[in-house]
Design a protein around this motif. Sequence first.
Motif, mmCIF file in Angstrom:
data_model
loop_
_atom_site.group_PDB
_atom_site.id
_atom_site.type_symbol
_atom_site.label_atom_id
_atom_site.label_comp_id
_atom_site.label_asym_id
_atom_site.label_seq_id
_atom_site.Cartn_x
_atom_site.Cartn_y
_atom_site.Cartn_z
ATOM 1 N N LEU A 117 12.325 33.412 -5.214
ATOM 2 C CA LEU A 117 12.695 34.246 -4.072
ATOM 3 C C LEU A 117 11.462 34.902 -3.458
ATOM 4 O O LEU A 117 11.260 34.871 -2.236
ATOM 5 C CB LEU A 117 13.681 35.311 -4.548
ATOM 6 C CG LEU A 117 14.320 36.152 -3.472
ATOM 7 C CD1 LEU A 117 14.958 35.246 -2.445
ATOM 8 C CD2 LEU A 117 15.355 37.040 -4.080
ATOM 9 N N ALA A 118 10.620 35.440 -4.330
ATOM 10 C CA ALA A 118 9.431 36.132 -3.824
ATOM 11 C C ALA A 118 8.556 35.161 -3.043
ATOM 12 O O ALA A 118 8.084 35.472 -1.946
ATOM 13 C CB ALA A 118 8.657 36.752 -4.979
ATOM 14 N N VAL A 119 8.369 33.981 -3.605
ATOM 15 C CA VAL A 119 7.509 33.015 -2.921
ATOM 16 C C VAL A 119 8.111 32.631 -1.576
ATOM 17 O O VAL A 119 7.399 32.545 -0.574
ATOM 18 C CB VAL A 119 7.302 31.775 -3.805
ATOM 19 C CG1 VAL A 119 6.673 30.660 -3.009
ATOM 20 C CG2 VAL A 119 6.418 32.116 -4.978
ATOM 21 N N SER A 120 9.414 32.452 -1.545
ATOM 22 C CA SER A 120 9.981 32.035 -0.259
ATOM 23 C C SER A 120 9.842 33.151 0.771
ATOM 24 O O SER A 120 9.560 32.874 1.942
ATOM 25 C CB SER A 120 11.430 31.605 -0.415
ATOM 26 O OG SER A 120 12.131 32.555 -1.142
ATOM 27 N N ILE A 121 9.990 34.390 0.337
ATOM 28 C CA ILE A 121 9.801 35.463 1.327
ATOM 29 C C ILE A 121 8.339 35.530 1.748
ATOM 30 O O ILE A 121 8.023 35.727 2.918
ATOM 31 C CB ILE A 121 10.268 36.817 0.747
ATOM 32 C CG1 ILE A 121 11.749 36.752 0.399
ATOM 33 C CG2 ILE A 121 10.061 37.909 1.759
ATOM 34 C CD1 ILE A 121 12.261 37.988 -0.269
ATOM 35 N N ILE A 122 7.452 35.322 0.796
ATOM 36 C CA ILE A 122 6.024 35.355 1.138
ATOM 37 C C ILE A 122 5.703 34.253 2.141
ATOM 38 O O ILE A 122 4.968 34.464 3.110
ATOM 39 C CB ILE A 122 5.164 35.217 -0.131
ATOM 40 C CG1 ILE A 122 5.297 36.458 -0.997
ATOM 41 C CG2 ILE A 122 3.709 35.020 0.245
ATOM 42 C CD1 ILE A 122 4.595 36.364 -2.315
ATOM 43 N N ILE A 123 6.275 33.083 1.918
ATOM 44 C CA ILE A 123 6.018 31.984 2.859
ATOM 45 C C ILE A 123 6.517 32.347 4.246
ATOM 46 O O ILE A 123 5.844 32.143 5.251
ATOM 47 C CB ILE A 123 6.707 30.699 2.365
ATOM 48 C CG1 ILE A 123 6.001 30.180 1.129
ATOM 49 C CG2 ILE A 123 6.665 29.632 3.447
ATOM 50 C CD1 ILE A 123 6.762 29.102 0.429
ATOM 51 N N ASN A 124 7.695 32.932 4.267
ATOM 52 C CA ASN A 124 8.241 33.339 5.561
ATOM 53 C C ASN A 124 7.322 34.336 6.247
ATOM 54 O O ASN A 124 7.064 34.255 7.449
ATOM 55 C CB ASN A 124 9.631 33.937 5.354
ATOM 56 C CG ASN A 124 10.309 34.234 6.658
ATOM 57 O OD1 ASN A 124 10.069 33.535 7.637
ATOM 58 N ND2 ASN A 124 11.127 35.252 6.692
ATOM 59 N N LEU A 125 6.814 35.246 5.469
ATOM 60 C CA LEU A 125 5.897 36.235 6.039
ATOM 61 C C LEU A 125 4.616 35.561 6.505
ATOM 62 O O LEU A 125 4.089 35.860 7.574
ATOM 63 C CB LEU A 125 5.593 37.294 4.985
ATOM 64 C CG LEU A 125 4.868 38.524 5.474
ATOM 65 C CD1 LEU A 125 5.739 39.260 6.462
ATOM 66 C CD2 LEU A 125 4.527 39.426 4.320
ATOM 67 N N TYR A 126 4.156 34.629 5.690
ATOM 68 C CA TYR A 126 2.911 33.948 6.027
ATOM 69 C C TYR A 126 3.051 33.195 7.336
ATOM 70 O O TYR A 126 2.129 33.132 8.134
ATOM 71 C CB TYR A 126 2.529 32.990 4.896
ATOM 72 C CG TYR A 126 1.185 32.349 5.098
ATOM 73 C CD1 TYR A 126 0.030 33.038 4.764
ATOM 74 C CD2 TYR A 126 1.065 31.081 5.637
ATOM 75 C CE1 TYR A 126 -1.210 32.476 4.968
ATOM 76 C CE2 TYR A 126 -0.166 30.515 5.844
ATOM 77 C CZ TYR A 126 -1.308 31.206 5.503
ATOM 78 O OH TYR A 126 -2.526 30.656 5.711
ATOM 79 N N ARG A 127 4.217 32.634 7.572
ATOM 80 C CA ARG A 127 4.417 31.916 8.822
ATOM 81 C C ARG A 127 4.356 32.846 10.012
ATOM 82 O O ARG A 127 4.088 32.413 11.131
ATOM 83 C CB ARG A 127 5.776 31.207 8.791
ATOM 84 C CG ARG A 127 5.690 29.836 8.153
ATOM 85 C CD ARG A 127 6.885 29.519 7.311
ATOM 86 N NE ARG A 127 8.117 29.368 8.084
ATOM 87 C CZ ARG A 127 8.623 28.183 8.402
ATOM 88 N NH1 ARG A 127 7.997 27.084 8.082
ATOM 89 N NH2 ARG A 127 9.755 28.112 9.043
ATOM 90 N N GLN A 128 4.611 34.115 9.768
ATOM 91 C CA GLN A 128 4.574 35.041 10.892
ATOM 92 C C GLN A 128 3.210 35.668 11.095
ATOM 93 O O GLN A 128 2.773 35.863 12.231
ATOM 94 C CB GLN A 128 5.612 36.146 10.679
ATOM 95 C CG GLN A 128 7.023 35.644 10.838
ATOM 96 C CD GLN A 128 8.024 36.661 10.337
ATOM 97 O OE1 GLN A 128 7.744 37.836 10.260
ATOM 98 N NE2 GLN A 128 9.203 36.189 9.977
ATOM 99 N N ILE A 129 2.532 36.008 10.025
ATOM 100 C CA ILE A 129 1.289 36.750 10.202
ATOM 101 C C ILE A 129 0.094 36.024 9.621
ATOM 102 O O ILE A 129 -1.022 36.535 9.683
ATOM 103 C CB ILE A 129 1.381 38.158 9.575
ATOM 104 C CG1 ILE A 129 1.586 38.072 8.061
ATOM 105 C CG2 ILE A 129 2.487 38.957 10.208
ATOM 106 C CD1 ILE A 129 1.466 39.404 7.387
#
Lengths: 336, 495, 474, 105, 116
Positions: free
Chosen positions: D80-92
């Motif tokens: 879960l953490a990694v997927s949220i991090i990836i999502n964040l990474y795609r934004q910033i």
Amino acid sequence: MSEGTANILAMVIVALIYLGIFSVAGLFLVLLERRVAAWFQLRIGPNRVGPLGLLQTMADALKLVSKELTGTVKADKFLYNLAPYFVIVTALMALAVLPFTQGFQAFDVNIGIFFLIAVSSIGVIGILLGGWSSNNKFALIGAMRSGVQTISYELSVGLSLLTMILLTGTLQLSEIIEVQKGGWLIVQGHIPAIIAFMIFMISGTAETNRAPFDMVEAESELGAGFHTEYSGMKFAYFFLAEFINMFIIAAIGATVFFGGWLSPFGITESIPWLGVFWFLGKTFVLIFLMMWFRWTFPRLRVDQLLTLEWKYLLPINLVNIVVMAIVVWLNLIISW
Amino acid sequence: MDILSLFVVVPVITILILVFTKGLKQARHVSMVGSLVQLGMAINLVFSYFKERAVNDAIMVFTKDIVWFKQFNIHYNIGVDGVSVSLILLTAIVVLAGVFISWKMSDLPKEFFVSLIVLATGVYGFFISIDLFTMFVFYEIAVIPMYLLIGIWGSGPKEYSAMKLTLMLMGASAILLVGILGIYFNSNADGGALTFNILEIAKVNIPFEAQKLFFPLTFIGFAVIGALFPFHTWSPDGHASAPTAVSMLHAGVLMKLGGYGVFRVAMYLLPEGTLHWSWFFIILSVIGVIYGAFAAVKQTDLKYINAYSSVSHLGLVLFALLMLNKTAWNGAILQSLSHGFMTALFFALIGMIYGRTHTRDVTKLGGLLKVIPFISVVYVIAGLASLGLPGLSGFVAEMNIFVGAFQHDDMFYRIVTIISVSAIVVTAVYILRVVGIMLMGPVKNDTYLDLQKASWYEKAGILLLLIPIVGMGVAPLWLSDMILASLEPFIQRVL
Amino acid sequence: MNFSNFLLMRHEIILLAITMFLLIGEIFIHEKKKSSLIHLAIFLFGIHTAVGFLELEESSLFGGMFRSNNMIHLFKNVLNVGVLILLLQSADWLEKKIFNQNRGSEFFILLFASLLGMYFMISAGDFLMFYIGLELSTLPVAALAAYETVKRISSEAGIKLIMSAALASGVSLFGISMLYATSGSIYFDAIAEAITASNLTILGMLLFFAGLGFKISLVPFHFWTADVYEGAPISIASYLSVISKGAAVFILMILLFTVLKPLMHVWENVVYVLAIATMFIGNLFALRQQNMKRFLAFSSIAQAGFILLGLITGTQLGVATIVHFVMIYVFSNLAAFGVVQAISLQTGKEHMDDYTGLYRTNPNLSLVMMLALFSLAGIPPVAGFFGKFFLFTAAASKGYYLLVFLAVVNVTISLYYYLLVVRAMFLRKSDNAIPYFKNKLYMRLGLIITVVGILVIGLYSPLYDYIYELSGVF
Amino acid sequence: MIFGVSIYELLTVTSIIFFIGVYGFITRKNLISILISIELVLNASVVNFVVINKYLYPDMLQGVVFSIFIIAVAAAETALAVSIIINLYRQISSVEVKDIEVMKH
Amino acid sequence: MGSEAIIVFLIAGIVLVAGANFLSNLISPKSDNPQKREPYESGMVTKGPTWVQFKVGYYLFAILFLIFDVEVAFLVPWAVVFKDIGFVALIEIVIFLFILGLGLLYAWKKGALKWE
């Protein structure tokens, strides 16, 4: 000679024996692969060095040792050098628990199958490290593909082996073989076992990144894939490890599905050391099967590969486990 | 439905009806009817009380006891004695007067009247409660509408004043809460069950250590709303910013909660604590009396003058209560009533003057007696009552207080009494000054010449308040007897 | 095995079935018709809530791993009602903002999964079940916090939540392992018998406490709260502040009062200090918040501090008052969040200044908000007063008068900032106030239930008596 | 049970790992590093459970079972953490802690 | 041999690699030039950085694997004791696999298994 020294000596001897098996098996398998390939293609294959070309790979190995070790300046040096250790060590450790015959097993651990699954999944880290640290686009793509492929198919390997565990009720390899005295598991479990075996062979082939699942090093697109930047001896490790892994997969298959060192119907039960030959024989049949695959099927695309695993093998596997459970519960096991 | 519960139920029904009204007209009529009913009930209560008292010599009459939270022994326990009856009557009158004074409320009338009546509900509930918990609940219900009343309909720095008032009063109630809990958990000192019932606790000898600890908390908790000296600062600001009717209710009724609470809870339940601490609070209250009076002299804003005069007068109430004798206590209650009517009247008049002249600055006003005679005359009468002219309510109250105070032959008591008596002189100064500047003399501003005369609803409101002031001055005995009779249990407990 | 025993897990089984049903619906229903899943989910959950009120016997399952008694049962019902209100309040948001991105039913699935985790957590009879329940209740919420994937702050909220929660559970686990080391069991009953106050158990208890402290956002562990609340969708912020916190408080209470009772002389002091710190920090930080969500975040931290006042007692009175308070808190906070949700959905405004003059345009919403804030502040006659009063009584019953005094000081501070919102809504006029809008049926229903709760729960004393009666089991 | 190694040594090691994890969580500036720190904390507990079970209470398997579940949950957490991090990474396009703090008190 | 076999094989593997590396270093020719040390890209010069953001599909499968692999880990103890427990274990695992399968189906339907 004190006990401690004796112990250490024994360990060293064991290690040496296994290293011997390791390298001989590796070298022999390379030769076998080439001969089989030639056979399929109606050629002769390597036949010049030594009798029947038996020393061909030995010569290749010597050549590799004497080659210059190049590498890119841009690489992450530490990880770049670390990667071969991973692949070799994991392959070797997996070898440790294989029962060659009764008593000939370095480490008869009670979680044998689990150990094998666990250790074999570490190998992919070596590949990923190698591909990533090379700082080469081909290598990175190859490594990533290898990663996604290996982890995907590892599920099926694990699940198909678990299907058989239902029959044995133990994870210890020696006990699994013991159970098969009443019939090889593929016979005991009949239909679900055969399905499990098929899945195991397919996913085993994929886990070792062998054709037809070898987008990892698809020569036509990626140069040499994850080990593009490795040369000389360092390349040889990956090469060697791949063959050893093939051997290990075949050996697991032989042990779990075909009774390991047991002879069919116990015909040579009185002579335990013959078990080695039965074991190796079964293993080589399976290895031959994998080589056969290589020259029969065209290479899959990545999406096809993932579709095969996630949309076919995995659901089939899940159902298969339940079927096997029902078989075991209703005691529909066949034995001789 | 018993006679006392109606005092909570009728306002609540009024509120419910008010919620469904539309516009000013409906709202004010509904509130007027509601308040009239309450006044009727209050008058009825006085007569019933006399009748009941003749046959019933319990401390509280008309009691009703319903178990509410049985684990905590919290009851809905109501009852009245002479003190509460008189204060209920005061409330009913002031509320009705307040409704009349707010006849022309234009902004959000419905909400205004709802808040006003919520306040009244809280006050009624407070006066009829025997249970500490219920009392506390009603206390807070009475306080919180002040925030909206001042904040929405007030003037000047209304947000600041409203916030200050609410926070100080709620802070006080928070301290009070600790005191109440302290009393509650010591109410089993004699081996009984824990209880919030005042009458039950009054039978218990709470350990001296606990009394010493919890008396100041309880006392300050109540006395803040009674404008005890360093905690009085909310009061002038609040009064000055509040709309007329709210100032009336606030000064006339709400601040009486302080004296009543101090008397009924802090002193009655913690007598030894009272004796232990009384010197300290006497000093504070005397400072309040003097300070309020002198501050009123300094002010030029009519509302501030009256607000500080309230501080002074209510300081006198606390002072009288702490004098610890029957006469002084009687005076304290009478002073509460007298001040309630008087100051409500003041604020009503100030509101009318302000509504006409749009200023509350004394220095800018002048000669009003000629233009609005009715209002001005009443203002003079109220002023005279305030400075204690015989024949009006203020005299009776102050007389009782000082007579009671002088009964002590202790040096300390003598000195403080003399000091506080001097406040009366100062009161005369500021009252007469205002009367002189504002009502007499030439009309300072030509626009004042055509000011409207008082309308019928204003007159109704004024008369409602004026009658008791005169009545109390002329015939104080029935009231004073009723109160004195009810002081007996307190005397037995505290003295 | 007797299958009728599984009826003890009725709540869990029904909720799981609903979740599965919705998952199947999500898989097989055509995209265009998916918004009907909202109605279906709310309907099913409504039935589940109603069924939850049926009687249940007291017993335990799986060798004591799962236990249920009437108190736990009651608390599950409280959580159910809370979630039902939450669903009603979020229905419009889902329909408007989420379902058109084709990922609406995950909201329900994740939310229900989290609720399921809470059921297991509060029903736990051993630390394993407790731990699994804790994680199951946290992880889906983290996913939900990052639910608005196009919003950056939503992802941040998700990250912060999952990281803090993971660390918290890790720390907790380390503490549990120490308790296991000293007592030789992970079963609550066995631990309660075996535990004595040694350095190791005290350290274990403290670490464990720290882990749960994160979930309740007690002060040294509160740093994630405001950011997560601000970034997460409002429904999730509200879920975190109400349901999640409530459940955590409940299980912490059970554990402290039963399993860790022998260490009471230690955790008493810890709770004492934490209560003071939490109340003051929560309140003082809330003073300067302008964003409504952050504001409510700090207010909920402060409320957690008040809850500790009941926790410090370790008596039946403490249990009853805490449950009572949590029940009230559920309604009050849900009402406040519901109004914020409604306004944010209509206008996208979440700032306190945007609420200026709200009463003149949207009187009903402002009244709901005012009631909710008064309830949170503890003004009679709304329910919050009773909750707080009883908590203070509980603390005072143990003689913690100083603590009660500090708490009432905090009540006054909190009143100040609650009144700031009231001031904006009622006292001030604004030219660009939020224009009048009409809420959808679900939202209105959700708000009405909370208002009824706020008005009734406090005054209706049999409810408290009932809770007190049930709380005897601990 | 490992020959020649006592429980004290093992527990010391796990404690050190635990505190390294906590320290890392506080000091690391990169989300992935923080995640790894958390894994350290969790794994310290896993080892703790197994060791305590093996050394102190070998007849029951509670600790071992517990550790399996911790591993499983840790995996879910990481996923879960990694997927949220990836999502964040795609934004910033960053996984640095300093870049994710747009919300301030 | 017991558990120390793991250590022995670990060391053996390391020794093998290190030794062969050493040998190779000893006998291999060394003729360095900058061209040789460039990354190999079929004869072209590499453009841009290699370590860039990757297709999200890889992560997706990694996460899926993570979850399913853990579930497999739970199946292991079940499989071992299945014979002893029998029917109840069967029921439980059917529920378990049903939910797991539902998860797979969900991922499938949501396009997580699609490789574009």
